[in-house]
Structures are given as structure tokens and as C-alpha cells.
Scaffold this motif. Structure first.
Motif, PDB file in Angstrom:
ATOM      1  N   ARG A   1       0.844  -1.205   0.000  1.00  0.00           N
ATOM      2  CA  ARG A   1       0.000   0.000   0.000  1.00  0.00           C
ATOM      3  C   ARG A   1       0.873   1.246   0.000  1.00  0.00           C
ATOM      4  O   ARG A   1       0.624   2.203  -0.731  1.00  0.00           O
ATOM      5  N   HIS A   2       1.944   1.213   0.800  1.00  0.00           N
ATOM      6  CA  HIS A   2       2.875   2.345   0.862  1.00  0.00           C
ATOM      7  C   HIS A   2       3.502   2.571  -0.524  1.00  0.00           C
ATOM      8  O   HIS A   2       3.569   3.695  -1.018  1.00  0.00           O
ATOM      9  N   GLU A   3       3.900   1.476  -1.136  1.00  0.00           N
ATOM     10  CA  GLU A   3       4.548   1.546  -2.452  1.00  0.00           C
ATOM     11  C   GLU A   3       3.575   2.072  -3.510  1.00  0.00           C
ATOM     12  O   GLU A   3       3.970   2.792  -4.430  1.00  0.00           O
ATOM     13  N   ALA A   4       2.265   1.727  -3.363  1.00  0.00           N
ATOM     14  CA  ALA A   4       1.279   2.087  -4.387  1.00  0.00           C
ATOM     15  C   ALA A   4       0.667   3.471  -4.175  1.00  0.00           C
ATOM     16  O   ALA A   4      -0.178   3.891  -4.963  1.00  0.00           O
ATOM     17  N   ALA A   5       1.098   4.187  -3.122  1.00  0.00           N
ATOM     18  CA  ALA A   5       0.498   5.494  -2.841  1.00  0.00           C
ATOM     19  C   ALA A   5       0.603   6.392  -4.076  1.00  0.00           C
ATOM     20  O   ALA A   5       1.647   6.451  -4.724  1.00  0.00           O
ATOM     21  N   GLY A   6      -0.494   7.062  -4.413  1.00  0.00           N
ATOM     22  CA  GLY A   6      -0.484   7.978  -5.566  1.00  0.00           C
ATOM     23  C   GLY A   6      -0.798   7.279  -6.886  1.00  0.00           C
ATOM     24  O   GLY A   6      -0.843   7.917  -7.927  1.00  0.00           O
ATOM     25  N   THR A   7      -1.031   5.961  -6.856  1.00  0.00           N
ATOM     26  CA  THR A   7      -1.396   5.267  -8.099  1.00  0.00           C
ATOM     27  C   THR A   7      -2.901   5.040  -8.136  1.00  0.00           C
ATOM     28  O   THR A   7      -3.564   5.014  -7.095  1.00  0.00           O
ATOM     29  N   THR A   8      -3.428   4.855  -9.333  1.00  0.00           N
ATOM     30  CA  THR A   8      -4.872   4.620  -9.445  1.00  0.00           C
ATOM     31  C   THR A   8      -5.241   3.242  -8.886  1.00  0.00           C
ATOM     32  O   THR A   8      -6.337   3.050  -8.371  1.00  0.00           O
ATOM     33  N   GLY A   9      -4.301   2.295  -8.957  1.00  0.00           N
ATOM     34  CA  GLY A   9      -4.563   0.947  -8.431  1.00  0.00           C
ATOM     35  C   GLY A   9      -4.883   0.964  -6.948  1.00  0.00           C
ATOM     36  O   GLY A   9      -5.683   0.163  -6.463  1.00  0.00           O
ATOM     37  N   ALA A  10      -4.257   1.910  -6.206  1.00  0.00           N
ATOM     38  CA  ALA A  10      -4.476   1.973  -4.758  1.00  0.00           C
ATOM     39  C   ALA A  10      -5.907   2.376  -4.428  1.00  0.00           C
ATOM     40  O   ALA A  10      -6.365   2.217  -3.302  1.00  0.00           O
ATOM     41  N   LEU A  11      -6.632   2.929  -5.421  1.00  0.00           N
ATOM     42  CA  LEU A  11      -8.017   3.357  -5.172  1.00  0.00           C
ATOM     43  C   LEU A  11      -9.017   2.234  -5.389  1.00  0.00           C
ATOM     44  O   LEU A  11     -10.215   2.424  -5.206  1.00  0.00           O
ATOM     45  N   GLY A  12      -8.546   1.055  -5.786  1.00  0.00           N
ATOM     46  CA  GLY A  12      -9.442  -0.092  -5.927  1.00  0.00           C
ATOM     47  C   GLY A  12      -9.585  -0.527  -7.372  1.00  0.00           C
ATOM     48  O   GLY A  12      -9.287   0.227  -8.304  1.00  0.00           O
TER      49      GLY A  12
ATOM     50  N   GLY B   1      -8.071   2.386 -17.053  1.00  0.00           N
ATOM     51  CA  GLY B   1      -7.017   1.518 -17.599  1.00  0.00           C
ATOM     52  C   GLY B   1      -5.993   2.313 -18.398  1.00  0.00           C
ATOM     53  O   GLY B   1      -6.367   3.108 -19.253  1.00  0.00           O
ATOM     54  N   GLY B   2      -4.734   2.128 -18.140  1.00  0.00           N
ATOM     55  CA  GLY B   2      -3.682   2.823 -18.895  1.00  0.00           C
ATOM     56  C   GLY B   2      -3.264   4.131 -18.253  1.00  0.00           C
ATOM     57  O   GLY B   2      -2.312   4.767 -18.698  1.00  0.00           O
ATOM     58  N   ILE B   3      -3.982   4.580 -17.205  1.00  0.00           N
ATOM     59  CA  ILE B   3      -3.565   5.800 -16.495  1.00  0.00           C
ATOM     60  C   ILE B   3      -3.100   5.355 -15.114  1.00  0.00           C
ATOM     61  O   ILE B   3      -3.908   4.912 -14.294  1.00  0.00           O
ATOM     62  N   GLU B   4      -1.820   5.442 -14.897  1.00  0.00           N
ATOM     63  CA  GLU B   4      -1.260   4.803 -13.709  1.00  0.00           C
ATOM     64  C   GLU B   4      -1.315   5.650 -12.437  1.00  0.00           C
ATOM     65  O   GLU B   4      -1.466   5.147 -11.347  1.00  0.00           O
ATOM     66  N   SER B   5      -1.160   7.013 -12.595  1.00  0.00           N
ATOM     67  CA  SER B   5      -1.030   7.804 -11.365  1.00  0.00           C
ATOM     68  C   SER B   5      -2.171   8.796 -11.195  1.00  0.00           C
ATOM     69  O   SER B   5      -2.808   9.233 -12.167  1.00  0.00           O
ATOM     70  N   VAL B   6      -2.421   9.154  -9.930  1.00  0.00           N
ATOM     71  CA  VAL B   6      -3.484  10.109  -9.612  1.00  0.00           C
ATOM     72  C   VAL B   6      -3.125  11.479 -10.198  1.00  0.00           C
ATOM     73  O   VAL B   6      -3.994  12.206 -10.699  1.00  0.00           O
ATOM     74  N   ASP B   7      -1.822  11.840 -10.197  1.00  0.00           N
ATOM     75  CA  ASP B   7      -1.390  13.120 -10.779  1.00  0.00           C
ATOM     76  C   ASP B   7      -1.781  13.195 -12.259  1.00  0.00           C
ATOM     77  O   ASP B   7      -2.251  14.225 -12.746  1.00  0.00           O
ATOM     78  N   GLU B   8      -1.581  12.070 -12.955  1.00  0.00           N
ATOM     79  CA  GLU B   8      -1.909  12.038 -14.381  1.00  0.00           C
ATOM     80  C   GLU B   8      -3.423  12.150 -14.583  1.00  0.00           C
ATOM     81  O   GLU B   8      -3.890  12.813 -15.509  1.00  0.00           O
ATOM     82  N   VAL B   9      -4.192  11.524 -13.683  1.00  0.00           N
ATOM     83  CA  VAL B   9      -5.661  11.608 -13.745  1.00  0.00           C
ATOM     84  C   VAL B   9      -6.085  13.073 -13.664  1.00  0.00           C
ATOM     85  O   VAL B   9      -6.894  13.565 -14.461  1.00  0.00           O
ATOM     86  N   LEU B  10      -5.504  13.800 -12.682  1.00  0.00           N
ATOM     87  CA  LEU B  10      -5.883  15.204 -12.492  1.00  0.00           C
ATOM     88  C   LEU B  10      -5.461  16.046 -13.692  1.00  0.00           C
ATOM     89  O   LEU B  10      -6.204  16.918 -14.153  1.00  0.00           O
ATOM     90  N   ALA B  11      -4.264  15.754 -14.237  1.00  0.00           N
ATOM     91  CA  ALA B  11      -3.783  16.528 -15.388  1.00  0.00           C
ATOM     92  C   ALA B  11      -4.669  16.286 -16.602  1.00  0.00           C
ATOM     93  O   ALA B  11      -4.978  17.219 -17.356  1.00  0.00           O
ATOM     94  N   LEU B  12      -5.129  15.059 -16.799  1.00  0.00           N
ATOM     95  CA  LEU B  12      -6.012  14.757 -17.941  1.00  0.00           C
ATOM     96  C   LEU B  12      -7.387  15.392 -17.742  1.00  0.00           C
ATOM     97  O   LEU B  12      -8.007  15.876 -18.685  1.00  0.00           O
ATOM     98  N   ALA B  13      -7.869  15.398 -16.484  1.00  0.00           N
ATOM     99  CA  ALA B  13      -9.193  15.965 -16.211  1.00  0.00           C
ATOM    100  C   ALA B  13      -9.199  17.473 -16.463  1.00  0.00           C
ATOM    101  O   ALA B  13     -10.167  18.023 -16.994  1.00  0.00           O
ATOM    102  N   THR B  14      -8.132  18.157 -16.098  1.00  0.00           N
ATOM    103  CA  THR B  14      -8.109  19.618 -16.244  1.00  0.00           C
ATOM    104  C   THR B  14      -7.616  20.045 -17.630  1.00  0.00           C
ATOM    105  O   THR B  14      -7.651  21.212 -17.974  1.00  0.00           O
ATOM    106  N   GLY B  15      -7.133  19.103 -18.411  1.00  0.00           N
ATOM    107  CA  GLY B  15      -6.615  19.431 -19.742  1.00  0.00           C
ATOM    108  C   GLY B  15      -5.159  19.861 -19.702  1.00  0.00           C
ATOM    109  O   GLY B  15      -4.590  20.241 -20.728  1.00  0.00           O
ATOM    110  N   ALA B  16      -4.516  19.780 -18.523  1.00  0.00           N
ATOM    111  CA  ALA B  16      -3.102  20.167 -18.433  1.00  0.00           C
ATOM    112  C   ALA B  16      -2.225  19.179 -19.197  1.00  0.00           C
ATOM    113  O   ALA B  16      -1.098  19.496 -19.562  1.00  0.00           O
ATOM    114  N   GLN B  17      -2.740  17.971 -19.431  1.00  0.00           N
ATOM    115  CA  GLN B  17      -1.980  16.978 -20.208  1.00  0.00           C
ATOM    116  C   GLN B  17      -2.863  16.462 -21.333  1.00  0.00           C
ATOM    117  O   GLN B  17      -4.034  16.150 -21.108  1.00  0.00           O
ATOM    118  N   ALA B  18      -2.305  16.374 -22.540  1.00  0.00           N
ATOM    119  CA  ALA B  18      -3.075  15.841 -23.671  1.00  0.00           C
ATOM    120  C   ALA B  18      -3.074  14.317 -23.588  1.00  0.00           C
ATOM    121  O   ALA B  18      -2.036  13.720 -23.313  1.00  0.00           O
TER     122      ALA B  18
END
Ligand code: SF4
Length: 365
Positions: free
Chosen positions: A288-299, A307-324
């Protein structure tokens, strides 16, 4: 010395039991657990050594409640158990004796002889075997009962309560998996004895306390789904060789090695952390410690939806459009943008944000 022995190192191989094998099905996609279990590594001690001990296993209270419930059911030649199983009072009962001082092999041989002769209707403390990753594992069902028309039925006694016809689903599902394991082992034993394995019923009987008293109630469970999952998982464990062959030769989980070395070794095998690991695997606090910040840790539902989005940071960047998004991420990114838009609209219309941190005590509103 085999590669599995090298991986385990100087420690004694941890033997599987019904509970540990049933837990394997809790996260069948985890390579880390598959390798450690195949090598018989003591995961509880490994977790402690790398600095992530967890409170794992049944509580002392649950154990003593379970023992008291089982003793009550089996007193006077299983009088109370016979009444909930609808078995007649004069059906032959044989206790193979968990406490007898013969070896496991002897008790297994006595179980096989009793099943071959079909001379007992209720067999207490039988001992079955199953091959798990090349290791013979001894399994002890609570009871094997001959059901109607000569079919064998596994009876599993559990101390969790069934209240108003309902029980905690995780506990029922763990009990069903455990009972399915006994069905599998019994079928293999019958096949070895030259009998028809289909004589073992895929319906098992779960006996639990009803409501808040110790009065027993019997519930029948169909375990065909669990049988299919177990067969898949056991064959996967037997073919764990490919994952092991791909590991660098230096990898070992010898508990005598320094913690840093063991942590690096763990990092060489891909885990598949999910919150369910917390109740099924001794390494869960580490993972759990190792998986902190990953989408897998959320269930698993979140992991699968994203699927294919590994980290919570990337999720937020995709949601706000900060990342294409990449072409593979287009669908998930559209869903995330829609979710963010809905949340923004809900907040602007005056709903309290359930995700916002609570104000500090005494802070101005
Ligand atoms: S806790 Fe870790 S090793 Fe255990 S099943 Fe989960 S991911 Fe795998």
C-alpha cells in the motif's frame, strides 16, 4: 538446491493451509505474491523485516469464539450438528482425531480408508491433501458429511453471525472459497481411490451462529464459481516458473539479508495492489505504501475504469486538460473531463464539496 529454495534462502518453507490458499484467489493477478508463495517465503516475517509489519490473522477473540462454537456443535457425538444438518441420530460418526499423536500422513491414510469403505456418515477431523506449487499441502475440513443418496458434502463451521438471514459478504465469500478447496481436495482423493469424483457435491454447508446467540443455522452454498477460480489460480502457481526465470540471479528473499536488499528484491517483482490486499495478504502495508499515488491503490473499479492511467497526478492533469491524452487514454480522459465539469457545476450551485478538507476547530466559517 532449486531456484525456489534459493529465493527463500535459509528460512524454513512456510506451509500453505486452506486459509492461505483461499487468500491466493483474492488477488490472482499479483506476480509478487505468486512468486513468494511458490517459494514458501514467510511473508509476515518479510513484511516485518522490511519495516512494514501489519496486524494480520484472526483475532484471539474470534479464534476462541470459533473454537467454543465448534466444540458446542460437536459435543455428544455431534448431537447439535446432526440436528442442523438433518442427519439422523444413529448415522455412524467417526472422529479421526486432530489431537491423536500419529503423523499427518497416517491421518490422511485413515481418511482415505474411511472414504473408501463408506462406513461413516459423518467424518470429523478428516485430513485431505492438495498439490500446491509442487508441495503437498494438508487440509483439514471441519467435517465431511455424507449427504442424501450417497453424495459427499463438505461442512464448514464458522463463528461469524448470520443476522436476519444476512452475513458479511467478504466473510461468506472467504468461507465459500475455503470450502471449495476442500471439495477440490476431496474430488482428487476420490479419483485416486478409483471412485467417481462427481460424488462430491458442489453445494457445501456453512454452519454459523444465528443472530446474536450461539444457536446454529445451516446455509447451503454453491461453490462452482470458486472451484473454477481455484483451479485457474493453482495452475498459475504451478507455472510461476516463467516469472522466476526472468528474475535477476541475485534476487533472494532470505530473511537473514539486510532490509534494504530485501526491499530492492521485492521491487523486482510486479505487484498488483488493491485495497482488498489489506485483509488477504501479509505484505499489504508494504504494497500500500509503495502504491500510494497510483490509481490501483483506489481499488479495482477505478483501476479498470482508468485503464492505462497509472497515477493520480496524471488523472488530475487529464481531467483539467493540463496533459493531452494519448490515443489509448482518449476515452478515460473524456470521462474525467465530464466528471470534473459535473463536480464544478454541482459546487457552483451551492452543494457542499464532500472532498474539501474540514475546517480546523475554531476556524472562522
Ligand atoms: S499485498 Fe502486495 S504482494 Fe500481497 S497480493 Fe497485494 S500486491 Fe500482491
Amino acid at each position: 538446491m532449486t531456484r525456489l529454495d534459493e529465493l527463500r534462502g535459509s528460512g524454513k518453507a512456510k506451509r500453505h493451509n486452506a486459509r492461505t490458499i483461499a487468500a491466493l484467489t483474492g488477488n490472482p493477478g499479483c506476480n509478487r505474491r505468486a512468486v513468494l508463495d511458490a517459494a514458501g517465503v514467510d511473508k509476515l516475517k518479510l513484511a516485518e523485516t522490511v519495516g512494514f509489519p501489519g496486524s494480520f490473522g484472526q483475532s484471539r477473540f474470534a479464534l476462541s469464539r470459533g473454537n467454543a462454537f465448534e466444540a458446542m456443535l460437536k459435543a455428544d457425538d455431534c448431537a447439535l450438528l446432526r440436528s442442523v444438518l438433518d442427519a439422523s441420530a444413529d448415522s455412524p460418526y467417526q472422529d479421526l482425531g486432530a489431537d491423536s499423536d500419529d503423523t499427518l500422513g497416517d491421518r490422511h491414510a485413515r481418511t482415505a480408508a474411511l472414504l473408501a469403505s463408506a462406513s461413516a456418515a459423518l467424518i470429523d477431523h478428516p485430513l485431505l491433501t492438495l498439490e500446491v506449487a509442487g508441495q503437498t499441502v494438508y487440509l483439514e475440513p471441519d467435517l465431511v458429511a455424507y449427504a442424501h443418496a450417497g453424495r459427499l458434502q463438505v461442512v464448514e463451521i464458522k463463528s461469524f453471525a448470520i443476522v436476519d438471514g444476512q452475513a458479511e459478504s467478504a466473510k461468506v465469500s472467504a468461507a465459500a472459497t475455503q470450502a471449495a478447496l476442500y471439495v477440490l481436495a476431496l474430488r482428487e482423493l476420490l479419483a485416486r481411490l478409483g471412485s467417481d469424483p462427481r460424488l462430491v457435491d458442489h453445494e457445501v454447508v456453512l454452519v454459523c451462529p444465528e443472530n446474536f446467540a450461539m444457536r446454529p443455522v445451516a446455509v447451503r452454498l454453491d461453490v462452482r464459481k470458486q472451484l473454477a477460480t481455484l483451479r485457474r489460480q493453482l495452475s498459475r502457481l504451478a507455472s510461476v516458473g516463467e516469472i522466476i526465470d526472468a528474475l535477476p540471479p541475485s534476487v533472494t528473499f532470505d530473511l537473514a539479508r539486510p532490509a534494504e536488499e530485501l526491499t530492492v528484491a521485492l521491487g523486482q517483482i510486479t505487484p498488483r495492489y488493491a485495497p482488498e490486499c489489506l485483509s488477504t495478504c501479509e505484505l499489504s502495508v508494504f504494497c500500500r505504501h509503495e502504491a500510494a499515488g497510483t490509481t490501483g491503490a483506489l481499488g479495482r473499479p477505478v483501476r479498470e475504469a482508468l485503464g492505462g492511467i497509472e497515477s493520480v497526478d496524471e488523472v488530475l492533469a487529464l481531467a483539467t486538460g493540463a496533459q493531452a491524452p494519448t490515443p489509448d487514454q482518449e476515452e478515460a480522459a473524456a470521462m474525467l473531463r465530464a466528471a470534473l465539469r459535473l463536480r464544478t457545476e454541482a459546487l457552483s450551485s451551492g452543494y457542499a464539496d464532500p472532498l474539501a478538507p474540514s475546517p480546523a476547530p475554531g476556524a472562522a466559517p
